[in-house]
Design a protein around this motif. Structure first.
Motif, PDB file in Angstrom:
ATOM      1  N   ALA A 140       0.860  -1.264   0.105  1.00  0.00           N
ATOM      2  CA  ALA A 140       0.012  -0.007  -0.200  1.00  0.00           C
ATOM      3  C   ALA A 140       0.960   1.277   0.082  1.00  0.00           C
ATOM      4  O   ALA A 140       0.275   2.441  -0.394  1.00  0.00           O
ATOM      5  CB  ALA A 140      -0.971   0.005   1.211  1.00  0.00           C
ATOM      6  N   GLN A 141       2.204   1.273   0.380  1.00  0.00           N
ATOM      7  CA  GLN A 141       3.096   2.454   0.250  1.00  0.00           C
ATOM      8  C   GLN A 141       3.803   2.510  -1.126  1.00  0.00           C
ATOM      9  O   GLN A 141       4.756   3.396  -1.267  1.00  0.00           O
ATOM     10  CB  GLN A 141       3.969   2.277   1.534  1.00  0.00           C
ATOM     11  CG  GLN A 141       3.395   2.110   2.794  1.00  0.00           C
ATOM     12  CD  GLN A 141       4.400   1.888   4.014  1.00  0.00           C
ATOM     13  OE1 GLN A 141       5.823   1.872   3.720  1.00  0.00           O
ATOM     14  NE2 GLN A 141       3.761   1.513   4.981  1.00  0.00           N
ATOM     15  N   VAL A 142       3.594   1.555  -2.062  1.00  0.00           N
ATOM     16  CA  VAL A 142       4.397   1.804  -3.070  1.00  0.00           C
ATOM     17  C   VAL A 142       3.953   2.765  -4.024  1.00  0.00           C
ATOM     18  O   VAL A 142       4.462   3.812  -4.667  1.00  0.00           O
ATOM     19  CB  VAL A 142       4.156   0.419  -3.954  1.00  0.00           C
ATOM     20  CG1 VAL A 142       4.687   0.644  -5.553  1.00  0.00           C
ATOM     21  CG2 VAL A 142       4.839  -0.754  -3.203  1.00  0.00           C
ATOM     22  N   SER A 143       2.444   2.898  -4.376  1.00  0.00           N
ATOM     23  CA  SER A 143       1.921   3.910  -5.082  1.00  0.00           C
ATOM     24  C   SER A 143       0.510   4.067  -4.912  1.00  0.00           C
ATOM     25  O   SER A 143      -0.082   3.204  -4.097  1.00  0.00           O
ATOM     26  CB  SER A 143       2.203   3.561  -6.709  1.00  0.00           C
ATOM     27  OG  SER A 143       1.417   2.173  -6.921  1.00  0.00           O
ATOM     28  N   LYS A 144      -0.169   4.853  -5.577  1.00  0.00           N
ATOM     29  CA  LYS A 144      -1.665   5.224  -5.049  1.00  0.00           C
ATOM     30  C   LYS A 144      -2.574   3.835  -5.934  1.00  0.00           C
ATOM     31  O   LYS A 144      -3.510   3.332  -5.210  1.00  0.00           O
ATOM     32  CB  LYS A 144      -2.100   6.237  -6.138  1.00  0.00           C
ATOM     33  CG  LYS A 144      -1.495   7.692  -5.403  1.00  0.00           C
ATOM     34  CD  LYS A 144      -2.141   8.965  -6.088  1.00  0.00           C
ATOM     35  CE  LYS A 144      -1.606  10.220  -5.546  1.00  0.00           C
ATOM     36  NZ  LYS A 144      -2.092  11.197  -6.114  1.00  0.00           N
ATOM     37  N   THR A 145      -1.992   3.510  -6.791  1.00  0.00           N
ATOM     38  CA  THR A 145      -2.718   2.267  -7.573  1.00  0.00           C
ATOM     39  C   THR A 145      -2.742   1.034  -6.489  1.00  0.00           C
ATOM     40  O   THR A 145      -3.533   0.326  -6.256  1.00  0.00           O
ATOM     41  CB  THR A 145      -1.866   1.958  -8.962  1.00  0.00           C
ATOM     42  OG1 THR A 145      -2.139   2.933  -9.719  1.00  0.00           O
ATOM     43  CG2 THR A 145      -2.824   0.620  -9.436  1.00  0.00           C
ATOM     44  N   TRP A 146      -1.363   0.516  -6.032  1.00  0.00           N
ATOM     45  CA  TRP A 146      -1.200  -0.402  -5.348  1.00  0.00           C
ATOM     46  C   TRP A 146      -2.090  -0.367  -3.890  1.00  0.00           C
ATOM     47  O   TRP A 146      -2.228  -1.143  -3.042  1.00  0.00           O
ATOM     48  CB  TRP A 146       0.309  -0.659  -4.890  1.00  0.00           C
ATOM     49  CG  TRP A 146       1.024  -1.377  -6.354  1.00  0.00           C
ATOM     50  CD1 TRP A 146       0.723  -1.017  -7.652  1.00  0.00           C
ATOM     51  CD2 TRP A 146       1.919  -2.537  -6.228  1.00  0.00           C
ATOM     52  NE1 TRP A 146       1.602  -1.874  -8.249  1.00  0.00           N
ATOM     53  CE2 TRP A 146       2.454  -2.488  -7.465  1.00  0.00           C
ATOM     54  CE3 TRP A 146       2.789  -2.812  -5.173  1.00  0.00           C
ATOM     55  CZ2 TRP A 146       3.190  -3.665  -7.914  1.00  0.00           C
ATOM     56  CZ3 TRP A 146       3.758  -3.753  -5.436  1.00  0.00           C
ATOM     57  CH2 TRP A 146       4.038  -3.995  -6.622  1.00  0.00           C
ATOM     58  N   LYS A 147      -2.024   0.973  -3.497  1.00  0.00           N
ATOM     59  CA  LYS A 147      -2.835   1.362  -2.262  1.00  0.00           C
ATOM     60  C   LYS A 147      -4.404   1.037  -2.545  1.00  0.00           C
ATOM     61  O   LYS A 147      -4.722   0.317  -1.419  1.00  0.00           O
ATOM     62  CB  LYS A 147      -2.691   2.678  -1.881  1.00  0.00           C
ATOM     63  CG  LYS A 147      -3.486   3.345  -0.638  1.00  0.00           C
ATOM     64  CD  LYS A 147      -3.008   4.473  -0.211  1.00  0.00           C
ATOM     65  CE  LYS A 147      -4.118   4.925   1.043  1.00  0.00           C
ATOM     66  NZ  LYS A 147      -3.611   4.278   2.388  1.00  0.00           N
ATOM     67  N   VAL A 148      -4.821   1.163  -3.579  1.00  0.00           N
ATOM     68  CA  VAL A 148      -6.264   0.935  -3.927  1.00  0.00           C
ATOM     69  C   VAL A 148      -6.392  -0.487  -3.860  1.00  0.00           C
ATOM     70  O   VAL A 148      -7.532  -0.927  -3.411  1.00  0.00           O
ATOM     71  CB  VAL A 148      -6.654   1.644  -5.172  1.00  0.00           C
ATOM     72  CG1 VAL A 148      -7.930   1.326  -5.524  1.00  0.00           C
ATOM     73  CG2 VAL A 148      -6.710   3.152  -4.988  1.00  0.00           C
ATOM     74  N   ILE A 149      -5.337  -1.265  -4.538  1.00  0.00           N
ATOM     75  CA  ILE A 149      -5.570  -2.781  -4.699  1.00  0.00           C
ATOM     76  C   ILE A 149      -5.392  -3.388  -3.315  1.00  0.00           C
ATOM     77  O   ILE A 149      -6.000  -4.121  -2.886  1.00  0.00           O
ATOM     78  CB  ILE A 149      -4.555  -3.064  -5.676  1.00  0.00           C
ATOM     79  CG1 ILE A 149      -4.913  -2.826  -6.753  1.00  0.00           C
ATOM     80  CG2 ILE A 149      -4.621  -4.826  -5.820  1.00  0.00           C
ATOM     81  CD1 ILE A 149      -3.793  -3.021  -8.111  1.00  0.00           C
ATOM     82  N   ALA A 150      -4.438  -2.967  -2.660  1.00  0.00           N
ATOM     83  CA  ALA A 150      -4.086  -3.449  -1.168  1.00  0.00           C
ATOM     84  C   ALA A 150      -4.864  -3.560  -0.219  1.00  0.00           C
ATOM     85  O   ALA A 150      -4.960  -4.103   0.647  1.00  0.00           O
ATOM     86  CB  ALA A 150      -2.576  -2.967  -0.757  1.00  0.00           C
ATOM     87  N   GLU A 151      -6.007  -2.401  -0.292  1.00  0.00           N
ATOM     88  CA  GLU A 151      -6.981  -2.242   0.639  1.00  0.00           C
ATOM     89  C   GLU A 151      -8.413  -2.600   0.143  1.00  0.00           C
ATOM     90  O   GLU A 151      -9.277  -2.278   0.795  1.00  0.00           O
ATOM     91  CB  GLU A 151      -6.993  -0.532   1.205  1.00  0.00           C
ATOM     92  CG  GLU A 151      -5.684  -0.247   1.852  1.00  0.00           C
ATOM     93  CD  GLU A 151      -5.836   1.177   2.214  1.00  0.00           C
ATOM     94  OE1 GLU A 151      -6.690   1.895   1.850  1.00  0.00           O
ATOM     95  OE2 GLU A 151      -4.841   1.955   2.915  1.00  0.00           O
ATOM     96  N   ASP A 152      -8.313  -3.438  -0.624  1.00  0.00           N
ATOM     97  CA  ASP A 152      -9.728  -4.019  -1.191  1.00  0.00           C
ATOM     98  C   ASP A 152     -10.389  -4.815  -0.208  1.00  0.00           C
ATOM     99  O   ASP A 152      -9.667  -5.415   0.606  1.00  0.00           O
ATOM    100  CB  ASP A 152      -9.399  -4.948  -2.617  1.00  0.00           C
ATOM    101  CG  ASP A 152     -10.400  -5.069  -3.322  1.00  0.00           C
ATOM    102  OD1 ASP A 152     -11.031  -4.427  -4.163  1.00  0.00           O
ATOM    103  OD2 ASP A 152     -11.100  -6.222  -2.932  1.00  0.00           O
ATOM    104  N   GLU A 153     -11.590  -4.641   0.051  1.00  0.00           N
ATOM    105  CA  GLU A 153     -12.324  -5.330   0.986  1.00  0.00           C
ATOM    106  C   GLU A 153     -12.329  -6.813   0.832  1.00  0.00           C
ATOM    107  O   GLU A 153     -12.366  -7.584   2.010  1.00  0.00           O
ATOM    108  CB  GLU A 153     -13.831  -4.834   0.771  1.00  0.00           C
ATOM    109  CG  GLU A 153     -14.117  -3.331   0.962  1.00  0.00           C
ATOM    110  CD  GLU A 153     -13.556  -2.860   2.477  1.00  0.00           C
ATOM    111  OE1 GLU A 153     -13.908  -3.696   3.373  1.00  0.00           O
ATOM    112  OE2 GLU A 153     -13.058  -1.724   2.529  1.00  0.00           O
ATOM    113  N   VAL A 154     -12.097  -7.426  -0.351  1.00  0.00           N
ATOM    114  CA  VAL A 154     -12.314  -9.031  -0.513  1.00  0.00           C
ATOM    115  C   VAL A 154     -10.848  -9.449  -0.062  1.00  0.00           C
ATOM    116  O   VAL A 154     -10.876 -10.292   0.618  1.00  0.00           O
ATOM    117  CB  VAL A 154     -12.149  -9.102  -2.043  1.00  0.00           C
ATOM    118  CG1 VAL A 154     -11.880 -10.486  -2.181  1.00  0.00           C
ATOM    119  CG2 VAL A 154     -13.282  -8.706  -2.578  1.00  0.00           C
ATOM    120  N   LEU A 155      -9.789  -8.601  -0.087  1.00  0.00           N
ATOM    121  CA  LEU A 155      -8.503  -9.192   0.396  1.00  0.00           C
ATOM    122  C   LEU A 155      -8.469  -9.181   2.068  1.00  0.00           C
ATOM    123  O   LEU A 155      -8.071  -9.996   2.765  1.00  0.00           O
ATOM    124  CB  LEU A 155      -7.295  -8.338  -0.030  1.00  0.00           C
ATOM    125  CG  LEU A 155      -7.057  -8.260  -1.332  1.00  0.00           C
ATOM    126  CD1 LEU A 155      -5.990  -7.260  -1.671  1.00  0.00           C
ATOM    127  CD2 LEU A 155      -6.845  -9.664  -1.993  1.00  0.00           C
TER     128      LEU A 155
END
Length: 599
Positions: A140-155
């Motif tokens: 989540a600290q890599v970029s904005k895109t990865w932050k959105v993916i890493a904080e997905d509710e499914v995960l």
């Protein structure tokens, strides 16, 4: 490369950058209302990025360098370091300067995710699902895109399910599963700290006057106890209901006190309560309907063993040389599912969980171990002449029991682990001088098992290597009850001591002592139930007149609660919770002149 080409490149770069920023601003309100399938890749973004790459490729070819499909991080850092050096000579060095300028501009544009332009959002979720909570936090600290993916509710919902938090909930129950996961972790840490420091509430469940405790069992915080007076009582420690109801045994009300038979065994699960009496009577209550029995079964002789399935409504009893299994029919009424005849008196009886339509039980009788299937005859699982079985526990596919070695060839006392499907021995564990008195296979972590022995030691067995992982010197008079989870062991001894261990640190955390042997231990993440049952069940009325004397003979049941948010009702002592119409307190040698009224 000449100057007009450089000017044209800069002009095209600025125009396309302005277009990309305008598209991002237009899509920002829509992203606030709904989650985009690909957050950072909008209409036309892939084409713009490919235009940038094509232009960069042309510049690289003009500078005499081989074309590359992607600019790596190392190349960007090298180019940035070269850009700080003095200007190069004209000619080919001019092309190098243009490439360095392009790379510096790319480093400043964090909004262009070159690493996942062609990666769909669903594919990114499938990749990120293999990461744990620490890796997701780093991503989540890599970029904005990865932050959105890493904080997905499914995960984060999947992480909660994997670690056992809120197992019965669905993904739509909460809006932020990352926050829920954090709260569950904090609560788990708080409970573990309270366990280690013995911080919480402890209560003694109210006893029955003029009666001695005979047997105790519990399930998910609900406790059942049987007494020498023939009474059966149930407490729900989850709500701290100390005014526990009595379960009616349907004996004649005209019988004098002390004339009713003793309670031999009691068992309870989520829906049923079962009690066996000394005269061979078996009563079964439905906890959802009331205090009167829904089924009554009579044996010709005393009941030697009683078992109740943890889930479901299967009951098994052993009387004389017969074993009877009761199971509900299609209408829900209990009926005899199977009867078995064994060669010796049954000592231990357990029902195998999760067997489907036909119930399965394991019984021990002296040196014989039987596998009892409702759709088959009794099968001998183990038999060695002169080696009696001293304890028993079963799981869904295995059975573990202690064997006492006797005779000329002494091999030491062991615990045998059998496969119930293959009906063969899998492991022979331990080589102790004392008898194994208790074993817990069902509640132990995978590939581990805990046992107690008369040689004062508690042992953790590794089923993968058939070796003893840990041995603790626990109780002076022998171990009578034991249970473990992923980090602690709770053991009880014949001397009445309850000990809590952190077996990863090989350290005793705390202990509590009572007069009588510990016969029952059951704990969860937030609670602990212990029962001290006396050896003698003979009631001496002359000795039960005083409270101190009665306390020595009657036995004790303790309930520990380690969740600090459930301690509000613990400010008042049980003696102060009696109602105003309570008679003089013969239990406590005092009269309740000012009873606690709940205000």
């Amino acid at each position: 490369m000449n100057n007009p080409s450089l000017d044209e490149f800069r002009r095209c770069w600025q125009e396309e950058l302005a277009q990309a920023q305008a598209v991002r601003k237009r899509r920002r309100p829509e992203a606030a209302e709904r989650r985009p399938r690909r957050p950072d890749v909008g209409p036309g973004r892939g084409e713009q990025a490919s235009g940038y790459l094509a232009l960069a490729q042309g510049l690289l070819e003009g500078a005499g360098r081989p074309p590359a499909a992607r600019v790596t991080r190392t190349e960007r850092q090298d180019a940035a370091s070269r850009s700080r050096s003095p200007p190069a000579r004209e000619g080919a060095g001019g092309g190098e300067q243009l490439v360095d300028q392009l790379i510096r501009d790319l480093n400043e544009m964090d909004d262009v995710p070159f690493f996942d332009i062609q990666l769909p959002y669903e594919l990114a979720i499938n990749i990120f699902q293999y990461l744990d909570r620490q890796d997701l936090g780093r991503c989540a600290q890599v970029s904005k895109t990865w932050k959105v993916i890493a904080e997905d509710e499914v995960l984060w919902y999947r992480l909660c399910q994997q670690e056992g938090h809120l197992p019965e909930s669905s993904i739509s129950d909460y809006s932020c599963w990352k926050l829920i996961f954090r709260e569950c972790r904090a609560r788990e840490h708080m409970l573990r700290t309270n366990w280690k420091n013995r911080k919480g509430a402890v209560s003694e469940l109210e006893h029955i006057p003029d009666a001695v405790l005979c047997d105790v069992h519990s399930h998910d915080g609900v406790v059942i106890a049987g007494y020498t007076s023939g009474d059966v009582r149930v407490w729900d420690t989850r709500t701290w209901d100390y005014i526990a109801p009595f379960l009616d045994s349907e004996y004649d009300e005209d019988d004098e006190p002390g004339m009713q038979p003793y309670v031999s065994f009691v068992r309870i699960n989520s829906s049923l309560a079962v009690a066996a009496y000394e005269d061979g009577v078996l009563n079964i209550w439905d906890l959802r309907t009331g205090k009167y029995p829904i089924h009554r079964f009579e044996h010709d002789a005393r009941i030697q063993a009683l078992a109740l399935s943890r889930e479901g409504a299967t009951v098994a009893t052993a009387s004389a040389f017969d074993v009877v299994m009761l199971h509900p029919n299609e209408k829900g009424c209990l009926q005899i599912a199977a009867e078995f005849e064994v060669q010796k008196l049954v000592d231990y009886l357990e029902i195998v969980p999760d067997t489907g339509r036909y119930p399965v039980a394991v019984a021990t009788a002296g040196d014989l171990v039987y596998l009892l299937k409702a759709d088959d005859s009794a099968r001998t699982l183990h038999y060695v002449y002169g080696q009696p079985v001293t304890c028993l526990d079963v799981s869904a596919n295995q059975a573990a029991f202690g064997v006492k070695s006797l005779g000329w060839v002494y091999e030491g006392n062991k615990i045998l682990v059998y496969s119930l499907e293959a009906e063969r021995c899998l492991s022979k564990l331990g080589n102790a001088l004392g008898d194994f008195t208790c074993v817990n296979l069902r509640d132990s972590p995978p590939s581990l098992m805990v046992s107690g022995n008369m040689d004062r030691r508690v042992r953790i067995h590794d089923l993968r290597t058939d070796k003893i992982a840990l041995s603790l010197s626990a109780h002076q008079l022998g171990v009578s009850a034991v249970q473990m989870d992923d980090w602690k062991i709770v053991s009880g001894g014949e001397e009445g001591l309850v000990s809590v261990w952190d077996y990863r640190m090989n350290q005793k955390l705390w202990e509590v002592h009572s007069r009588h042997p510990v016969r029952h231990i059951a704990f969860s993440s937030h609670s602990l139930i212990t029962a001290n049952v006396p050896y003698e069940r003979v009631v001496r009325n002359s000795d039960l007149d005083g409270f101190a004397t009665h306390r020595r003979h009657r036995g004790l049941i303790h309930a520990y609660e380690f969740a600090v948010d459930q301690l509000a009702f613990q400010s008042a002592l049980p003696v102060c919770r009696s109602s105003c119409d309570t008679m003089a307190g013969h239990n406590y040698d005092l009269a309740l002149a000012f009873p606690y009224d709940g205000i």
